[in-house]
Design a protein around this motif. Structure first.
Motif, mmCIF file in Angstrom:
data_model
loop_
_atom_site.group_PDB
_atom_site.id
_atom_site.type_symbol
_atom_site.label_atom_id
_atom_site.label_comp_id
_atom_site.label_asym_id
_atom_site.label_seq_id
_atom_site.Cartn_x
_atom_site.Cartn_y
_atom_site.Cartn_z
ATOM 1 N N MET A 1 -17.602 1.373 -19.562
ATOM 2 C CA MET A 1 -18.453 2.194 -20.423
ATOM 3 C C MET A 1 -17.914 3.612 -20.604
ATOM 4 S SD MET A 1 -20.674 0.518 -21.850
ATOM 5 C CE MET A 1 -22.150 1.167 -22.517
ATOM 6 N N TYR A 2 -16.953 3.994 -19.765
ATOM 7 C CA TYR A 2 -16.408 5.343 -19.891
ATOM 8 C C TYR A 2 -15.701 5.531 -21.230
ATOM 9 C CZ TYR A 2 -11.851 3.362 -18.707
ATOM 10 O OH TYR A 2 -10.698 2.637 -18.707
ATOM 11 N N LEU A 3 -15.143 4.459 -21.812
ATOM 12 C CA LEU A 3 -14.484 4.580 -23.112
ATOM 13 C C LEU A 3 -15.495 4.839 -24.224
ATOM 14 C CD1 LEU A 3 -11.683 1.864 -22.939
ATOM 15 C CD2 LEU A 3 -11.423 4.337 -22.899
ATOM 16 N N ILE A 4 -16.673 4.258 -24.114
ATOM 17 C CA ILE A 4 -17.723 4.517 -25.101
ATOM 18 C C ILE A 4 -18.136 5.985 -25.041
ATOM 19 C CG2 ILE A 4 -20.067 3.913 -25.828
ATOM 20 C CD1 ILE A 4 -18.067 1.675 -26.326
ATOM 21 N N LYS A 5 -18.283 6.517 -23.824
ATOM 22 C CA LYS A 5 -18.622 7.934 -23.666
ATOM 23 C C LYS A 5 -17.507 8.816 -24.204
ATOM 24 C CE LYS A 5 -21.691 7.270 -19.761
ATOM 25 N NZ LYS A 5 -21.966 7.515 -18.358
ATOM 26 N N LEU A 6 -16.264 8.413 -23.969
ATOM 27 C CA LEU A 6 -15.126 9.172 -24.484
ATOM 28 C C LEU A 6 -15.125 9.182 -26.011
ATOM 29 C CD1 LEU A 6 -12.479 10.717 -23.986
ATOM 30 C CD2 LEU A 6 -11.316 8.495 -23.918
ATOM 31 N N SER A 7 -15.461 8.052 -26.624
ATOM 32 C CA SER A 7 -15.499 7.991 -28.089
ATOM 33 C C SER A 7 -16.582 8.918 -28.647
ATOM 34 C CB SER A 7 -15.718 6.562 -28.580
ATOM 35 O OG SER A 7 -17.038 6.127 -28.358
ATOM 36 N N LYS A 8 -17.683 9.060 -27.915
ATOM 37 C CA LYS A 8 -18.744 9.971 -28.345
ATOM 38 C C LYS A 8 -18.277 11.426 -28.271
ATOM 39 C CE LYS A 8 -22.416 6.839 -26.923
ATOM 40 N NZ LYS A 8 -23.526 6.596 -25.997
ATOM 41 N N ILE A 9 -17.528 11.755 -27.232
ATOM 42 C CA ILE A 9 -16.998 13.111 -27.099
ATOM 43 C C ILE A 9 -15.995 13.401 -28.215
ATOM 44 C CG2 ILE A 9 -15.556 14.609 -25.640
ATOM 45 C CD1 ILE A 9 -16.885 13.181 -23.213
ATOM 46 N N ILE A 10 -15.151 12.419 -28.519
ATOM 47 C CA ILE A 10 -14.147 12.612 -29.571
ATOM 48 C C ILE A 10 -14.811 12.797 -30.928
ATOM 49 C CG2 ILE A 10 -12.206 11.538 -30.784
ATOM 50 C CD1 ILE A 10 -11.546 10.100 -28.128
ATOM 51 N N VAL A 11 -15.829 11.991 -31.224
ATOM 52 C CA VAL A 11 -16.480 12.104 -32.533
ATOM 53 C C VAL A 11 -17.259 13.422 -32.644
ATOM 54 C CG1 VAL A 11 -18.670 10.885 -32.101
ATOM 55 C CG2 VAL A 11 -17.589 10.738 -34.338
ATOM 56 N N LEU A 12 -17.831 13.898 -31.552
ATOM 57 C CA LEU A 12 -18.499 15.201 -31.591
ATOM 58 C C LEU A 12 -17.486 16.329 -31.790
ATOM 59 C CD1 LEU A 12 -21.220 14.789 -28.827
ATOM 60 C CD2 LEU A 12 -21.571 14.970 -31.304
ATOM 61 N N THR A 13 -16.317 16.188 -31.192
ATOM 62 C CA THR A 13 -15.238 17.157 -31.410
ATOM 63 C C THR A 13 -14.818 17.154 -32.873
ATOM 64 O OG1 THR A 13 -14.474 16.788 -29.148
ATOM 65 C CG2 THR A 13 -12.923 17.830 -30.661
ATOM 66 N N ALA A 14 -14.717 15.973 -33.465
ATOM 67 C CA ALA A 14 -14.365 15.864 -34.880
ATOM 68 C C ALA A 14 -15.413 16.543 -35.748
ATOM 69 C CB ALA A 14 -14.218 14.400 -35.277
ATOM 70 N N PHE A 15 -16.675 16.407 -35.383
ATOM 71 C CA PHE A 15 -17.758 17.023 -36.154
ATOM 72 C C PHE A 15 -17.674 18.553 -36.100
ATOM 73 C CE2 PHE A 15 -22.249 18.394 -36.646
ATOM 74 C CZ PHE A 15 -22.466 17.892 -37.919
ATOM 75 N N ILE A 16 -17.470 19.082 -34.909
ATOM 76 C CA ILE A 16 -17.356 20.544 -34.761
ATOM 77 C C ILE A 16 -16.135 21.045 -35.518
ATOM 78 C CG2 ILE A 16 -16.899 22.382 -33.082
ATOM 79 C CD1 ILE A 16 -18.613 20.665 -31.088
ATOM 80 N N LEU A 17 -15.022 20.338 -35.404
ATOM 81 C CA LEU A 17 -13.808 20.725 -36.115
ATOM 82 C C LEU A 17 -13.991 20.630 -37.621
ATOM 83 C CD1 LEU A 17 -10.878 21.633 -35.762
ATOM 84 C CD2 LEU A 17 -10.237 19.223 -35.641
ATOM 85 N N CYS A 18 -14.745 19.649 -38.074
ATOM 86 C CA CYS A 18 -15.016 19.479 -39.506
ATOM 87 C C CYS A 18 -15.831 20.651 -40.053
ATOM 88 C CB CYS A 18 -15.739 18.160 -39.733
ATOM 89 S SG CYS A 18 -15.906 17.696 -41.448
ATOM 90 N N ILE A 19 -16.836 21.064 -39.310
ATOM 91 C CA ILE A 19 -17.637 22.212 -39.736
ATOM 92 C C ILE A 19 -16.777 23.474 -39.753
ATOM 93 C CG2 ILE A 19 -19.560 23.719 -39.062
ATOM 94 C CD1 ILE A 19 -21.005 21.171 -38.136
ATOM 95 N N TRP A 20 -15.963 23.655 -38.719
ATOM 96 C CA TRP A 20 -15.090 24.833 -38.655
ATOM 97 C C TRP A 20 -14.071 24.833 -39.802
ATOM 98 C CZ3 TRP A 20 -15.068 29.470 -36.884
ATOM 99 C CH2 TRP A 20 -13.887 30.199 -36.872
ATOM 100 N N THR A 21 -13.496 23.679 -40.093
ATOM 101 C CA THR A 21 -12.526 23.570 -41.189
ATOM 102 C C THR A 21 -13.183 23.915 -42.520
ATOM 103 O OG1 THR A 21 -11.300 21.870 -39.987
ATOM 104 C CG2 THR A 21 -10.922 22.001 -42.348
ATOM 105 N N GLY A 22 -14.366 23.389 -42.758
ATOM 106 C CA GLY A 22 -15.092 23.711 -43.991
ATOM 107 C C GLY A 22 -15.379 25.192 -44.105
ATOM 108 N N TYR A 23 -15.778 25.814 -43.007
ATOM 109 C CA TYR A 23 -16.037 27.255 -43.008
ATOM 110 C C TYR A 23 -14.764 28.037 -43.321
ATOM 111 C CZ TYR A 23 -16.768 31.949 -41.224
ATOM 112 O OH TYR A 23 -16.801 33.319 -41.104
#
Length: 137
Positions: A1-23
């Motif tokens: 299950m640690y890989l599922i948690k890792l995928s959640k961390i990666i997708v949240l990182t992508a979201f923050i980076l996406c908002i920053w890139t748009g800004y």
């Protein structure tokens, strides 16, 4: 299950980076090159090359919408990763790749890290689900 948690961390990182890139795209000046035509006093037309710097907010005919599209796509990926919806996650990866290709000559290249992070999210999520199913059987 640690890989599922890792995928959640990666997708949240992508979201923050996406908002920053748009800004960053919204507020950073963009070099604009063009030709300006000027009438002179004696009636001849003079063309001169001009270089100006304008913000994306000044040039975008669609306003902020082109910057909100990838945010919505990554938000779909967040929902898919957190609810373990593989098809929705694949669909969001497909959508972000299509967005990246279509906008590649303007703002798309700035979103390449987000595309890579979503692909990694999908691979890690898929691997985690596969390992979880293998452990059960």
């Amino acid at each position: 299950m640690y890989l599922i948690k890792l995928s959640k961390i990666i997708v949240l990182t992508a979201f923050i980076l996406c908002i920053w890139t748009g800004y960053e795209i919204w507020v950073s000046p963009i070099e604009y090159r063009g030709v300006e035509t000027v009438d002179s006093i004696n009636g001849t037309v003079i063309e001169k090359n001009v270089i100006r710097f304008k913000k994306f907010s000044e040039v975008s005919g669609f306003g902020v919408v082109p910057l909100l599209v990838p945010v919505a796509i990554v938000f779909l990926a967040i929902w898919a990763a957190f609810t373990l919806r593989s098809i929705a996650l694949v669909f969001s990866v497909f959508l972000i790749v299509i967005f990246w290709i279509i906008t590649g000559f303007s703002i798309g290249m700035a979103y390449l890290p987000i595309v890579i992070l979503l692909i990694i999210t999908w691979i890690v999520n898929l691997t985690g689900k596969w390992l979880a199913n293998k452990a059960r059987s």
